[in-house]
Design a protein around this motif. Structure first.
Motif, PDB file in Angstrom:
ATOM      1  N   LEU A   1     -40.048  19.171  57.250  1.00  0.00           N
ATOM      2  CA  LEU A   1     -38.785  18.453  57.100  1.00  0.00           C
ATOM      3  C   LEU A   1     -39.026  17.070  56.502  1.00  0.00           C
ATOM      4  CD1 LEU A   1     -35.744  18.332  57.504  1.00  0.00           C
ATOM      5  CD2 LEU A   1     -36.140  17.684  59.899  1.00  0.00           C
ATOM      6  N   ALA A   2     -40.042  16.381  56.989  1.00  0.00           N
ATOM      7  CA  ALA A   2     -40.359  15.053  56.449  1.00  0.00           C
ATOM      8  C   ALA A   2     -40.716  15.126  54.971  1.00  0.00           C
ATOM      9  CB  ALA A   2     -41.512  14.435  57.236  1.00  0.00           C
ATOM     10  N   MET A   3     -41.409  16.192  54.561  1.00  0.00           N
ATOM     11  CA  MET A   3     -41.822  16.340  53.160  1.00  0.00           C
ATOM     12  C   MET A   3     -40.675  16.776  52.256  1.00  0.00           C
ATOM     13  SD  MET A   3     -45.509  18.175  53.829  1.00  0.00           S
ATOM     14  CE  MET A   3     -45.938  18.305  52.090  1.00  0.00           C
ATOM     15  N   SER A   4     -39.550  17.159  52.858  1.00  0.00           N
ATOM     16  CA  SER A   4     -38.389  17.604  52.081  1.00  0.00           C
ATOM     17  C   SER A   4     -37.462  16.457  51.700  1.00  0.00           C
ATOM     18  CB  SER A   4     -37.589  18.633  52.889  1.00  0.00           C
ATOM     19  OG  SER A   4     -38.379  19.747  53.240  1.00  0.00           O
ATOM     20  N   ILE A   5     -37.795  15.251  52.129  1.00  0.00           N
ATOM     21  CA  ILE A   5     -36.896  14.107  51.967  1.00  0.00           C
ATOM     22  C   ILE A   5     -37.424  13.174  50.884  1.00  0.00           C
ATOM     23  CG2 ILE A   5     -35.871  12.117  53.124  1.00  0.00           C
ATOM     24  CD1 ILE A   5     -36.172  13.719  55.767  1.00  0.00           C
ATOM     25  N   ASP A   6     -36.639  13.022  49.823  1.00  0.00           N
ATOM     26  CA  ASP A   6     -36.978  12.111  48.731  1.00  0.00           C
ATOM     27  C   ASP A   6     -36.313  10.765  49.023  1.00  0.00           C
ATOM     28  OD1 ASP A   6     -37.453  10.730  46.410  1.00  0.00           O
ATOM     29  OD2 ASP A   6     -36.948  12.402  45.074  1.00  0.00           O
ATOM     30  N   ARG A   7     -36.995   9.922  49.781  1.00  0.00           N
ATOM     31  CA  ARG A   7     -36.395   8.675  50.251  1.00  0.00           C
ATOM     32  C   ARG A   7     -35.977   7.764  49.097  1.00  0.00           C
ATOM     33  NH1 ARG A   7     -40.094  10.551  53.609  1.00  0.00           N
ATOM     34  NH2 ARG A   7     -39.916  10.282  55.882  1.00  0.00           N
ATOM     35  N   GLU A   8     -36.849   7.631  48.110  1.00  0.00           N
ATOM     36  CA  GLU A   8     -36.556   6.737  46.986  1.00  0.00           C
ATOM     37  C   GLU A   8     -35.302   7.177  46.249  1.00  0.00           C
ATOM     38  OE1 GLU A   8     -36.738   3.504  44.841  1.00  0.00           O
ATOM     39  OE2 GLU A   8     -38.417   3.907  46.205  1.00  0.00           O
TER      40      GLU A   8
ATOM     41  N   ASP B   1     -42.643  16.622  48.801  1.00  0.00           N
ATOM     42  CA  ASP B   1     -43.210  17.832  48.199  1.00  0.00           C
ATOM     43  C   ASP B   1     -42.479  19.043  48.773  1.00  0.00           C
ATOM     44  OD1 ASP B   1     -44.699  19.912  47.167  1.00  0.00           O
ATOM     45  OD2 ASP B   1     -46.631  18.933  47.516  1.00  0.00           O
ATOM     46  N   PRO B   2     -41.301  19.373  48.237  1.00  0.00           N
ATOM     47  CA  PRO B   2     -40.514  20.474  48.808  1.00  0.00           C
ATOM     48  C   PRO B   2     -41.211  21.830  48.733  1.00  0.00           C
ATOM     49  CG  PRO B   2     -39.542  19.672  46.756  1.00  0.00           C
ATOM     50  CD  PRO B   2     -40.601  18.706  47.135  1.00  0.00           C
ATOM     51  N   GLU B   3     -42.033  22.044  47.721  1.00  0.00           N
ATOM     52  CA  GLU B   3     -42.736  23.327  47.632  1.00  0.00           C
ATOM     53  C   GLU B   3     -43.764  23.456  48.758  1.00  0.00           C
ATOM     54  OE1 GLU B   3     -41.927  25.872  45.721  1.00  0.00           O
ATOM     55  OE2 GLU B   3     -40.266  24.587  45.068  1.00  0.00           O
TER      56      GLU B   3
ATOM     57  N   LEU C   1     -28.711  13.710  52.050  1.00  0.00           N
ATOM     58  CA  LEU C   1     -29.874  14.222  52.780  1.00  0.00           C
ATOM     59  C   LEU C   1     -29.786  15.741  52.927  1.00  0.00           C
ATOM     60  CD1 LEU C   1     -32.450  13.541  54.416  1.00  0.00           C
ATOM     61  CD2 LEU C   1     -30.977  13.293  56.430  1.00  0.00           C
ATOM     62  N   GLN C   2     -28.600  16.210  53.200  1.00  0.00           N
ATOM     63  CA  GLN C   2     -28.365  17.657  53.328  1.00  0.00           C
ATOM     64  C   GLN C   2     -28.809  18.386  52.057  1.00  0.00           C
ATOM     65  OE1 GLN C   2     -24.181  18.900  53.142  1.00  0.00           O
ATOM     66  NE2 GLN C   2     -24.515  20.090  55.020  1.00  0.00           N
ATOM     67  N   ALA C   3     -28.458  17.825  50.901  1.00  0.00           N
ATOM     68  CA  ALA C   3     -28.849  18.449  49.629  1.00  0.00           C
ATOM     69  C   ALA C   3     -30.353  18.353  49.419  1.00  0.00           C
ATOM     70  CB  ALA C   3     -28.106  17.779  48.481  1.00  0.00           C
ATOM     71  N   SER C   4     -30.959  17.218  49.819  1.00  0.00           N
ATOM     72  CA  SER C   4     -32.384  17.015  49.610  1.00  0.00           C
ATOM     73  C   SER C   4     -33.218  18.025  50.396  1.00  0.00           C
ATOM     74  CB  SER C   4     -32.787  15.594  50.014  1.00  0.00           C
ATOM     75  OG  SER C   4     -34.171  15.363  49.841  1.00  0.00           O
TER      76      SER C   4
ATOM     77  N   GLY D   1     -36.462  24.138  51.978  1.00  0.00           N
ATOM     78  CA  GLY D   1     -36.302  25.336  52.790  1.00  0.00           C
ATOM     79  C   GLY D   1     -35.485  25.157  54.049  1.00  0.00           C
ATOM     80  N   PHE D   2     -34.668  24.104  54.103  1.00  0.00           N
ATOM     81  CA  PHE D   2     -33.849  23.829  55.287  1.00  0.00           C
ATOM     82  C   PHE D   2     -32.366  23.951  54.946  1.00  0.00           C
ATOM     83  CE2 PHE D   2     -37.845  21.774  56.177  1.00  0.00           C
ATOM     84  CZ  PHE D   2     -38.046  21.993  57.530  1.00  0.00           C
TER      85      PHE D   2
END
Length: 557
Positions: free
Chosen positions: A340-347, A383-385, A419-422, A427-428
């Protein structure tokens, strides 16, 4: 004389050292603004990202009296400094309940109801705090060391206290005489002075405590420029000038009314119409327009705090209780939380949602803090992959579904939707559940959530951002998180004297927290406070609190 269950006698003649340099053992003051090596500006036309913390009165002509209205973006919780957990409560209490210490525009700790910084024995176990002899509580009760000792003791012993973990391993508290409080520790505790510059240091009237007990917050009585007048639930809180205040000649307003206006567009509209003179938490969608509006200025300050995604990993019986078991992959499997943390593009999120006004955050320690290290500034890779690969290894069904409860204000909803889209890319599948802010605080306390998106306004010492939230069974550990290695690192950091040593320990704790991810840190906002130009004397600092105690109406230039 007031004692808290002493188990040993304090040293009879400890050697005491007054800490004038604000860095050793207990007296810790920090330069914490985003532009930490630059003096804060005092004009309101600074570019985005430059601190403008004050609107000084200067040589403007004060119009004595008047009723100021401030728009608050959420309703405060109970007006009891011992138990409250809301930033918005700190706004209101700041005018009514002075503290032993405060922070200034440079983030340095300065005396308020204390008369000097603490004296600390060589072994760090005995702390002597000198207090004022010219103050009176709003009900006429004299302010003295006994009242200070009683308030600190209440912070340690009251059921439901949010202050206990902030005060450290206190052995005893004694009013040595009317102007001296002595605190004895079982182990040295570096963050004490910083804790007493926040709610733990707001001193409460002994007479009001005796009369009202746990209902103190219904009609709080302290020492301050203003005193409690009225609360209309979900609508407003009003304070009025206190004629008994020791510096009453420098208080200019008759009343301050904090009006609850949760919609940022309505707050901005009320500023433009003049129906309110000050408004907190200006939306990044409104700030540029307001900065260019005649008759309105905007203060801005970097934040010591953070916004994060809090994950319930063990809060089954309410905050502070022993962690329980929540039988879901998100709660039990660190690899799912890592994904989940790796699925978030904060910038990308802060740029797209907040126009670059806010900054990505990956840690409870601000990069501007002297305690910041490479370890505390490290950020999980987007890194979403790789996130999807982790979910596959964990054997969970994709998309992995979870619910995030959020405050129902427009800016928060916009961020939640982005965030929902990110996280979809990783995979969430996240469901957003908007909740009224004060209800969300209750939800967090009860553990009645899978995840919540809430923030913390920040403290000058990292202990205030970490220990109470991340140590096992502490009063703000809403996640029900427990890691004995983190517990030990935070204790060691609080006992250390040296900033470099403490920084290293906090960095190690952050590394472990980022492996466990009970909180996924998201962004660090800027404190944006707008005001009409017929008001001056307003301040907003990096701890997020808007100061109105010395504000005044002024004549048009």
């Amino acid at each position: 004389m007031s004692e808290l269950s002493p188990r040993m006698s304090p040293p009879s003649t400890p050697r005491m050292v007054r800490h004038n340099m604000l860095v050793p053992v207990l007296a810790l003051g920090l330069v914490v603004g985003v532009t930490a090596c630059q003096a804060p500006q005092t004009v309101a036309e600074a570019p985005q990202g430059e601190d403008v913390m004050t609107a000084p009165i200067g040589d403007q002509t004060i119009v004595e009296g008047g009723d100021l209205v401030m728009a608050l973006s959420a309703e405060p919780d109970r007006l009891d400094p011992t138990t409250s957990s809301s930033l918005y409560t700190r706004y209101v209490m700041q005018t009514m309940c002075q503290k032993l210490y405060d922070i200034d525009a440079n983030g340095e700790i300065v005396p308020q109801l204390a008369t000097d910084l603490p004296e600390v024995s060589e072994d760090g176990l005995t702390v002597s705090i000198p207090v004022r002899d010219d103050a009176v509580f709003a009900d006429g009760t004299p302010f003295n060391a006994e009242a200070v000792a009683q308030t600190i003791e209440r912070g340690l012993t009251l059921e439901g206290s949010s202050r206990k973990g902030e005060l450290g391993p206190i052995e005893s508290i004694t009013a040595v005489d009317s102007t001296t409080v002595e605190v004895t520790y079982t182990e040295p505790f570096a963050p004490l002075t910083a804790a007493l510059a926040d709610r733990a240091g707001m001193i409460l009237s002994p007479a009001a405590l005796a009369a009202n007990g746990e209902a103190f917050g219904d009609s709080p009585v302290c020492v301050g420029p203003f005193k409690f007048a009225e609360r209309i639930p979900q609508t407003s809180i009003t304070v009025e000038r206190d004629p008994l205040y020791y510096d009453a000649e420098n208080v200019h307003l008759d009343t301050i009314t904090y009006r609850i206006i949760t919609d940022s567009n309505i707050r901005a509209a009320n500023l433009r119409s003049g129906d309110v003179q000050v408004a907190d938490t200006i939306s990044t969608q409104d700030v540029d327009g307001l900065m260019n509006e005649d008759g309105i200025n905007v203060l801005q300050a970097g934040s010591l705090g953070f916004q994060g995604l809090t994950i319930n990993v063990g809060n089954t019986d309410g905050v502070g209780a022993a962690p329980g078991v929540i039988d879901t992959p998100l709660a039990t499997d660190t690899s799912v939380r890592q994904a989940l943390a790796m699925s978030i593009d904060r910038e990308a999120l802060v740029q797209s949602v907040f126009g670059g006004w806010y900054e990505p955050a990956c840690s409870p320690i601000s990069p501007a803090s002297p305690f910041s290290t490479d370890a505390s500034e490290a950020c999980p890779e987007y890194d979403p992959e790789a996130a999807k690969a982790l979910l596959e290894e964990a054997g969970v069904e994709m998309p992995y579904k979870f619910t995030m409860q959020v405050s129902n204000n427009p800016d928060t909803i916009r961020f939640a939707q982005a965030l929902q889209a990110s996280v979809t890319e990783g995979g969430f599948e996240m469901e957003i559940l908007p909740v009224e802010y004060s209800t969300l605080l209750d939800v967090q306390d009860r553990g009645d959530f899978e995840t919540v998106q809430l923030g913390w306004s920040g403290r000058v010492d990292p202990h205030g951002n970490m220990s109470n939230r991340l140590s096992t069974s502490t009063s703000n550990n809403y996640m029900g998180y427990s890691n004995l290695e983190v517990d030990e690192l935070l204790v060691q950091a609080a006992e250390a004297n040296d900033i470099a040593e403490r920084s290293e320990l906090y960095g190690q704790a952050v590394t472990q927290i980022q492996e466990d991810n009970p909180i996924i840190y998201l962004y660090r906002l800027r404190n944006l406070t707008a005001h009409t130009t017929n008001i001056a004397g307003i301040e907003t600092f990096a701890d997020g609190v808007v100061h109105l105690s010395n504000a005044a109406f002024v004549e048009a230039g």
